[in-house]
Design a protein around this motif. Sequence first.
Motif, PDB file in Angstrom:
ATOM      1  N   MET A  96     -39.778  21.559 -57.911  1.00 29.19           N
ATOM      2  CA  MET A  96     -38.905  20.872 -56.966  1.00 29.19           C
ATOM      3  C   MET A  96     -37.670  20.365 -57.698  1.00 29.19           C
ATOM      4  SD  MET A  96     -39.861  17.817 -54.348  1.00 29.19           S
ATOM      5  CE  MET A  96     -41.075  18.899 -53.588  1.00 29.19           C
ATOM      6  N   LYS A  97     -36.489  20.698 -57.190  1.00 28.22           N
ATOM      7  CA  LYS A  97     -35.239  20.357 -57.855  1.00 28.22           C
ATOM      8  C   LYS A  97     -34.485  19.291 -57.072  1.00 28.22           C
ATOM      9  CE  LYS A  97     -34.748  24.923 -59.948  1.00 28.22           C
ATOM     10  NZ  LYS A  97     -33.834  26.027 -60.250  1.00 28.22           N
ATOM     11  N   LYS A  98     -33.652  18.535 -57.815  1.00 24.92           N
ATOM     12  CA  LYS A  98     -32.892  17.494 -57.122  1.00 24.92           C
ATOM     13  C   LYS A  98     -31.929  18.096 -56.112  1.00 24.92           C
ATOM     14  CE  LYS A  98     -29.129  16.882 -60.488  1.00 24.92           C
ATOM     15  NZ  LYS A  98     -28.424  15.889 -61.333  1.00 24.92           N
ATOM     16  N   SER A  99     -31.475  19.333 -56.360  1.00 24.13           N
ATOM     17  CA  SER A  99     -30.571  19.986 -55.410  1.00 24.13           C
ATOM     18  C   SER A  99     -31.241  20.261 -54.068  1.00 24.13           C
ATOM     19  CB  SER A  99     -30.030  21.286 -56.002  1.00 24.13           C
ATOM     20  OG  SER A  99     -31.091  22.154 -56.362  1.00 24.13           O
ATOM     21  N   ASP A 100     -32.581  20.214 -54.040  1.00 27.64           N
ATOM     22  CA  ASP A 100     -33.298  20.361 -52.768  1.00 27.64           C
ATOM     23  C   ASP A 100     -33.064  19.170 -51.847  1.00 27.64           C
ATOM     24  OD1 ASP A 100     -34.413  22.766 -53.619  1.00 27.64           O
ATOM     25  OD2 ASP A 100     -36.195  21.801 -54.437  1.00 27.64           O
ATOM     26  N   PHE A 101     -32.460  18.107 -52.381  1.00 28.81           N
ATOM     27  CA  PHE A 101     -32.227  16.891 -51.610  1.00 28.81           C
ATOM     28  C   PHE A 101     -30.740  16.576 -51.492  1.00 28.81           C
ATOM     29  CE2 PHE A 101     -36.349  16.811 -53.596  1.00 28.81           C
ATOM     30  CZ  PHE A 101     -37.179  16.474 -52.547  1.00 28.81           C
ATOM     31  N   ASN A 102     -29.950  17.622 -51.510  1.00 28.03           N
ATOM     32  CA  ASN A 102     -28.498  17.443 -51.373  1.00 28.03           C
ATOM     33  C   ASN A 102     -28.092  17.643 -49.916  1.00 28.03           C
ATOM     34  OD1 ASN A 102     -25.898  16.930 -52.103  1.00 28.03           O
ATOM     35  ND2 ASN A 102     -25.612  18.794 -53.303  1.00 28.03           N
ATOM     36  N   TYR A 103     -27.002  17.006 -49.532  1.00 23.19           N
ATOM     37  CA  TYR A 103     -26.420  17.218 -48.211  1.00 23.19           C
ATOM     38  C   TYR A 103     -24.939  16.851 -48.279  1.00 23.19           C
ATOM     39  CZ  TYR A 103     -26.692  12.137 -47.495  1.00 23.19           C
ATOM     40  OH  TYR A 103     -26.546  10.777 -47.614  1.00 23.19           O
ATOM     41  N   ALA A 104     -24.176  17.391 -47.370  1.00 24.50           N
ATOM     42  CA  ALA A 104     -22.727  17.149 -47.344  1.00 24.50           C
ATOM     43  C   ALA A 104     -22.431  15.905 -46.515  1.00 24.50           C
ATOM     44  CB  ALA A 104     -21.999  18.360 -46.769  1.00 24.50           C
ATOM     45  N   LEU A 105     -21.698  14.968 -47.106  1.00 24.38           N
ATOM     46  CA  LEU A 105     -21.358  13.720 -46.417  1.00 24.38           C
ATOM     47  C   LEU A 105     -19.862  13.474 -46.495  1.00 24.38           C
ATOM     48  CD1 LEU A 105     -22.297  11.103 -45.002  1.00 24.38           C
ATOM     49  CD2 LEU A 105     -22.410  10.052 -47.275  1.00 24.38           C
ATOM     50  N   PRO A 106     -19.165  13.487 -45.372  1.00 25.58           N
ATOM     51  CA  PRO A 106     -17.740  13.129 -45.398  1.00 25.58           C
ATOM     52  C   PRO A 106     -17.562  11.694 -45.885  1.00 25.58           C
ATOM     53  CG  PRO A 106     -18.331  14.191 -43.314  1.00 25.58           C
ATOM     54  CD  PRO A 106     -19.613  13.888 -44.033  1.00 25.58           C
ATOM     55  N   PRO A 107     -16.661  11.457 -46.828  1.00 22.36           N
ATOM     56  CA  PRO A 107     -16.511  10.110 -47.410  1.00 22.36           C
ATOM     57  C   PRO A 107     -16.225   9.028 -46.376  1.00 22.36           C
ATOM     58  CG  PRO A 107     -15.315  11.735 -48.717  1.00 22.36           C
ATOM     59  CD  PRO A 107     -15.780  12.439 -47.480  1.00 22.36           C
ATOM     60  N   GLU A 108     -15.567   9.391 -45.283  1.00 22.20           N
ATOM     61  CA  GLU A 108     -15.207   8.368 -44.299  1.00 22.20           C
ATOM     62  C   GLU A 108     -16.433   7.828 -43.548  1.00 22.20           C
ATOM     63  OE1 GLU A 108     -14.542  12.402 -42.217  1.00 22.20           O
ATOM     64  OE2 GLU A 108     -14.238  11.528 -44.210  1.00 22.20           O
ATOM     65  N   LEU A 109     -17.589   8.449 -43.701  1.00 19.23           N
ATOM     66  CA  LEU A 109     -18.792   7.955 -43.050  1.00 19.23           C
ATOM     67  C   LEU A 109     -19.531   6.913 -43.896  1.00 19.23           C
ATOM     68  CD1 LEU A 109     -20.312  11.135 -41.345  1.00 19.23           C
ATOM     69  CD2 LEU A 109     -18.725   9.440 -40.416  1.00 19.23           C
ATOM     70  N   ILE A 110     -19.078   6.669 -45.119  1.00 16.70           N
ATOM     71  CA  ILE A 110     -19.687   5.637 -45.951  1.00 16.70           C
ATOM     72  C   ILE A 110     -19.154   4.281 -45.493  1.00 16.70           C
ATOM     73  CG2 ILE A 110     -19.971   4.748 -48.292  1.00 16.70           C
ATOM     74  CD1 ILE A 110     -19.507   7.597 -49.299  1.00 16.70           C
ATOM     75  N   ALA A 111     -20.033   3.449 -44.945  1.00 20.28           N
ATOM     76  CA  ALA A 111     -19.614   2.160 -44.391  1.00 20.28           C
ATOM     77  C   ALA A 111     -19.083   1.256 -45.500  1.00 20.28           C
ATOM     78  CB  ALA A 111     -20.775   1.488 -43.681  1.00 20.28           C
ATOM     79  N   GLN A 112     -17.887   0.726 -45.312  1.00 20.60           N
ATOM     80  CA  GLN A 112     -17.260  -0.138 -46.306  1.00 20.60           C
ATOM     81  C   GLN A 112     -17.409  -1.618 -45.970  1.00 20.60           C
ATOM     82  OE1 GLN A 112     -15.759   1.025 -49.287  1.00 20.60           O
ATOM     83  NE2 GLN A 112     -16.883   2.828 -48.579  1.00 20.60           N
ATOM     84  N   ALA A 113     -17.871  -1.921 -44.779  1.00 20.39           N
ATOM     85  CA  ALA A 113     -18.043  -3.316 -44.355  1.00 20.39           C
ATOM     86  C   ALA A 113     -19.096  -3.359 -43.263  1.00 20.39           C
ATOM     87  CB  ALA A 113     -16.723  -3.894 -43.849  1.00 20.39           C
ATOM     88  N   PRO A 114     -19.756  -4.490 -43.086  1.00 22.51           N
ATOM     89  CA  PRO A 114     -20.754  -4.599 -42.020  1.00 22.51           C
ATOM     90  C   PRO A 114     -20.098  -4.702 -40.654  1.00 22.51           C
ATOM     91  CG  PRO A 114     -20.467  -6.714 -43.096  1.00 22.51           C
ATOM     92  CD  PRO A 114     -19.633  -5.733 -43.870  1.00 22.51           C
ATOM     93  N   LEU A 115     -20.853  -4.369 -39.627  1.00 25.20           N
ATOM     94  CA  LEU A 115     -20.393  -4.595 -38.264  1.00 25.20           C
ATOM     95  C   LEU A 115     -20.374  -6.098 -37.979  1.00 25.20           C
ATOM     96  CD1 LEU A 115     -22.421  -1.832 -36.386  1.00 25.20           C
ATOM     97  CD2 LEU A 115     -20.010  -1.755 -37.080  1.00 25.20           C
ATOM     98  N   PRO A 116     -19.620  -6.534 -36.979  1.00 22.12           N
ATOM     99  CA  PRO A 116     -19.576  -7.970 -36.671  1.00 22.12           C
ATOM    100  C   PRO A 116     -20.946  -8.575 -36.380  1.00 22.12           C
ATOM    101  CG  PRO A 116     -17.786  -6.826 -35.569  1.00 22.12           C
ATOM    102  CD  PRO A 116     -18.657  -5.760 -36.168  1.00 22.12           C
TER     103      PRO A 116
END
Length: 346
Positions: free
Chosen positions: A1-21
């Motif tokens: 089992m390789k670590k690449s088996d757990f890769n996925y593509a994530l657009p950077p803009e989907l990384i939350a930079q702040a919490p919701l209100p």
Amino acid sequence: MKKSDFNYALPPELIAQAPLPKRSASRMLVVPPEDAPLVDAQVRDLGEWLRPGDLLVFNDTRVIPARLFGQKATGGRVEILIERLLPDNEARAQVGASKPPKPGGRIALDAGGTAEVLGREGEFYHLRFEVDGALESWLLEAGRLPLPPYIRREPGRDDAERYQTVFAREVGAVAAPTAGLHFDDALLADLRARGIVFGHVTLHVGAGTFQPVREDDVRAHHMHSEWLNVGAELVAQVRRTREAGGRVVAVGTTVVRALESAMHEGELHPFAGETRIFIFPGYRIRSVDALLTNFHLPESTLLMLVSAFAGRERILAAYAHAVQARYRFFSYGDAMLLFPRGPDPA
């Protein structure tokens, strides 16, 4: 089992930079057992997916302001991230500097006082702090909140409250148990009214949680050590829940790691101490029946853990859906409610 088996593509803009209100306003992707369709839901509706008598288990660790800055005698700048508080104002820490400090070296801290380098083990340094009072108390005034490295901003005033769970009480973590960040007083009250029972464990999340898997062969990876406490009261709650036909629902992967570390011969027992448990597909999780968790980094040990619980292909399909549906990822992001399924076919 390789670590690449757990890769996925994530657009950077989907990384939350702040919490919701509002904490419980996050979305929640429900991943039912087997191949039932995924469901787009809300965290505030969690109670609709639970039953009276189910036991929600939270991690009650509290994040310390563990980031410090200083200067070596040579003038080089230093960043310190405390990993573990030790007796006698000592600590295990990561130290960032242009040249690694040597044993005996001293760091003048911007907030006052000094840190002496006592030694080094792998990526962590053993430091002794000369500050006013106990190190834990001094950090509350002098330290800075260690937001995760993928949050590309400095901590703000709101983070001091929002990067803690509302039930945090045991001081010692350098990263929040992020699934717990979704719970506010209104959601907890709703769950109580539905007959949901609450229990707590403690696992002090360490800075190692952000360390990448460097070995391509997953089995060659060595986990960082974290301290946990699964108390006798929680063990009794789990026993009563099982006997009454209820389910044990972990709030976060740290709860799963704590409970699995306290399992012995198929039974949960009180346990306090260190764990290096590494859970990846092939490992059967026996301690919980459902898991509320945030979305995790590609190729991370936490993504491997949830894949062990719900099936790797099922998890990667759920992540692809979340990307397409524009869910918010990582610490301040949205959540998933996972139910177990059998292993992926070979």
